[in-house]
Design an enzyme around this catalytic site. Structure first.
Site, short mmCIF file in Angstrom:
data_model
loop_
_atom_site.label_atom_id
_atom_site.label_comp_id
_atom_site.label_asym_id
_atom_site.label_seq_id
_atom_site.Cartn_x
_atom_site.Cartn_y
_atom_site.Cartn_z
N HIS A 72 0.84 -1.20 0.00
CA HIS A 72 0.00 0.00 0.00
C HIS A 72 0.87 1.25 0.00
O HIS A 72 1.82 1.35 0.78
CB HIS A 72 -0.91 0.02 1.23
CG HIS A 72 -2.01 -0.98 1.20
ND1 HIS A 72 -3.03 -1.00 2.11
CD2 HIS A 72 -2.26 -2.01 0.35
CE1 HIS A 72 -3.86 -1.99 1.85
NE2 HIS A 72 -3.41 -2.62 0.78
N TYR A 200 -9.49 4.50 7.62
CA TYR A 200 -9.68 4.84 9.03
C TYR A 200 -10.82 5.85 9.10
O TYR A 200 -10.73 6.94 8.52
CB TYR A 200 -8.41 5.47 9.61
CG TYR A 200 -7.25 4.52 9.79
CD1 TYR A 200 -6.98 3.95 11.02
CD2 TYR A 200 -6.42 4.20 8.71
CE1 TYR A 200 -5.90 3.07 11.19
CE2 TYR A 200 -5.35 3.33 8.87
CZ TYR A 200 -5.09 2.77 10.11
OH TYR A 200 -4.03 1.91 10.27
N PRO A 292 -3.98 -0.68 18.52
CA PRO A 292 -3.69 -0.99 17.12
C PRO A 292 -3.98 0.13 16.14
O PRO A 292 -3.68 -0.02 14.94
CB PRO A 292 -4.59 -2.21 16.84
CG PRO A 292 -5.70 -2.09 17.82
CD PRO A 292 -5.09 -1.49 19.05
N LYS A 296 1.42 -0.29 15.08
CA LYS A 296 2.82 -0.30 15.53
C LYS A 296 3.25 -1.55 16.27
O LYS A 296 4.45 -1.75 16.48
CB LYS A 296 3.07 0.92 16.44
CG LYS A 296 2.97 2.25 15.74
CD LYS A 296 3.99 2.36 14.65
CE LYS A 296 3.75 3.55 13.76
NZ LYS A 296 4.48 3.43 12.49
N TYR A 384 3.69 6.85 10.32
CA TYR A 384 2.99 5.63 9.94
C TYR A 384 3.92 4.62 9.26
O TYR A 384 3.85 3.42 9.54
CB TYR A 384 1.83 5.98 8.99
CG TYR A 384 0.80 4.88 8.87
CD1 TYR A 384 -0.25 4.78 9.79
CD2 TYR A 384 0.86 3.96 7.84
CE1 TYR A 384 -1.19 3.78 9.69
CE2 TYR A 384 -0.09 2.94 7.74
CZ TYR A 384 -1.11 2.86 8.66
OH TYR A 384 -2.04 1.85 8.57
#
Length: 390
Positions: A72, A200, A292, A296, A384
Site C-alpha cells: 500500500h 480509518y 492498534p 505499531k 505511519y
C-alpha cells in the site's frame, strides 16, 4: 543443555531474533508454551512498516510477503461523510505492506526448521534463574521432563502475561499504562475489498477500520464497549453499523460479505522501563503494548530485535557490552515515539465518552488539518511508515 542465547516466546520477536542470530553464527534456543499449530493459526492483523519489510527481505524470509502481501502506498481518512487520502509514498518515499502476523510467524518457523533451529513447543513451568550472573538459565518442563537451559543471555519475548518481565525486580521497574474505555469489534468476512487501501473512519457513532486480509477475505473493526458480547451483534446489525460509520456522501460504500469470525479486543497503552536487568532483556509485548490504531505493535517488536541483534553480535564478535548496556535507552526512544503516535491516532479517531460538542469539533479540525496541510500529512505519513531512531 547449553546455548548462547535463550529466547522465551515464539512470536515474531523471538523467532526473528533467533533467525537473525543464526545468520550471524550465534546459537539460540526458542521456548514456546503453545504448539506450532496454535501460533500459526492465531489470526492477527499485520501492517508492516518499510523497515520491517526491508529486514524480513534482508533476512531471507520475505519472499512470500512480497508475493502475497498487499503493498500500500497510502491510506484513507474518512470523516464528515468524505474520504481523503494520505499519500505515504509521495510524502515519504516509503510504503507499507498488509501481511498478517500469523503469516510472518509461518515464514519464520519454516526458516528456523530448515536451519535445524525449530522452537521447543509445548513447554510449561518456565522460570528464569541467575540473571545477575554471567551464566543465567531457564528451567522448564517439556514432555514430562524438567530441563535446564544454560545460556549467556535470556531474551524475554513472551508477551504481556509471560514470566520474563516479572523476573525484573519491581523496585527496578516503572510501568506506565493507559487503559482506554472502548474496544474494537472485529470481523473477518468473505468478499471483495471495499477499498484498495485501508480506511480509518471517524464518526459520531465511533471509530471504524476497513482493511483487506486477502483478495477474498476482508478484516473490519468498529469501536464498541469492551464489555459487550459478540452474541449481541447479528450480521445485519454489524453491516448497518459499518455502513453508517464508513460510507461516504459520494456513494462509496463498504462491501458486505459472509462473516465467519467475530471478536472484541480491549485497547491499552503500556510501557515497562527498564527493558533489561543483568543478563535478561525484554522485547516486544513483554515490554510494551500499543493500541492498534497506529499499526505499531509488530513493528516495535521487530525494531527491538534489530537493536538486540546488533548488540549481541557486537558482544560475540568484538567482546563489547556497550550496546547491550544501552539497549533500553536506544529502544525506548522509538517506543515512546510510537506510543505517542498511536495515542494521538486513537484520540483523534475515536468517540470519547463524555466529550463535549466543542471537543468533538476539535477532532474534526485536527482531521481537516492533517488532510489539507502537506506538512501535517507528512508528519503523519512519516510516523505511519516508521520513524528511524538511531
Amino acid at each position: 543443555m547449553r546455548t548462547q542465547v535463550g529466547i522465551i516466546g515464539a512470536g515474531p520477536a523471538g523467532l526473528l531474533l533467533s533467525h537473525l542470530l543464526h545468520l550471524r553464527g550465534i546459537d539460540s534456543v526458542v521456548l514456546e508454551a503453545r504448539s506450532r499449530e496454535q501460533i500459526e493459526s492465531t489470526i492477527r492483523a499485520g501492517v508492516l512498516e518499510q523497515g520491517t519489510m526491508d529486514l524480513l527481505i534482508e533476512a531471507g524470509v520475505g519472499a512470500r510477503m512480497q508475493a502475497e502481501g498487499a503493498l500500500h502506498h497510502g491510506f484513507e481518512l474518512a470523516f464528515e461523510g468524505k474520504r481523503r487520502r494520505i499519500d505515504l509514498t509521495g510524502l515519504t518515499g516509503h510504503s507499507i505492506t498488509v501481511y498478517a502476523q500469523h503469516e510472518v510467524i509461518k515464514d519464520l518457523v519454516a526458516a528456523r526448521v530448515a536451519a535445524d533451529g525449530a522452537p521447543r513447543f509445548g513447554v510449561s513451568n518456565v522460570s528464569i534463574h541467575g540473571i545477575e550472573t554471567d551464566s543465567p538459565s531457564i528451567r522448564y518442563q517439556h514432555e514430562g521432563e524438567t530441563h535446564d537451559l544454560q545460556c549467556d543471555f535470556v531474551i524475554g519475548c513472551d508477551g504481556s502475561q509471560g514470566v520474563s518481565r516479572a523476573a525484573i525486580p519491581q523496585a527496578l521497574r516503572q510501568d506506565f499504562e493507559r487503559v482506554y474505555p472502548f474496544g474494537w469489534f472485529g470481523i473477518l468476512c468473505e468478499g471483495v475489498p471495499s477499498s484498495e487501501e485501508l480506511i480509518y473512519a471517524r464518526h459520531e457513532r465511533g471509530f471504524a477500520l476497513v482493511s483487506t486480509r486477502s483478495p477474498n477475505v476482508q478484516r473490519m473493526y468498529f469501536q464498541c464497549d469492551p464489555k459487550d458480547s459478540v452474541d449481541n451483534w447479528s450480521d445485519d446489525r454489524i453491516w448497518a453499523e459499518l455502513h453508517a460509520r464508513v460510507d461516504s456522501h459520494d456513494g462509496r460504500q463498504v462491501v458486505d460479505g459472509k462473516i465467519f469470525q467475530k471478536n472484541i479486543v480491549g485497547m491499552r497503552s503500556f510501557v515497562s522501563t527498564t527493558m533489561q536487568h543483568g543478563r535478561l532483556f525484554l522485547a516486544g509485548d513483554a515490554a510494551h503494548i500499543v493500541p492498534p490504531t497506529g499499526a505499531k505493535g509488530m513493528n516495535l517488536a521487530v525494531a527491538d530485535v534489530r537493536v538486540l541483534t546488533r548488540a549481541l553480535s557486537a558482544f560475540y564478535t568484538e567482546n563489547r557490552m556497550d550496546l547491550l548496556d544501552g539497549y533500553s535507552e536506544t529502544a525506548l526512544k522509538r517506543i515512546w515515539r510510537a506510543e505517542h503516535f498511536s495515542y494521538w491516532m486513537t484520540s483523534m479517531m475515536h468517540r470519547i465518552e463524555g466529550a463535549t460538542p466543542f471537543e468533538q469539533q476539535l477532532q474534526v479540525a485536527e482531521l481537516e488539518y492533517v488532510t489539507t496541510s502537506r506538512a501535517a500529512a507528512t508528519a503523519m505519513a512519516e510516523n505511519y511508515v516508521g520513524v528511524a531512531v538511531a
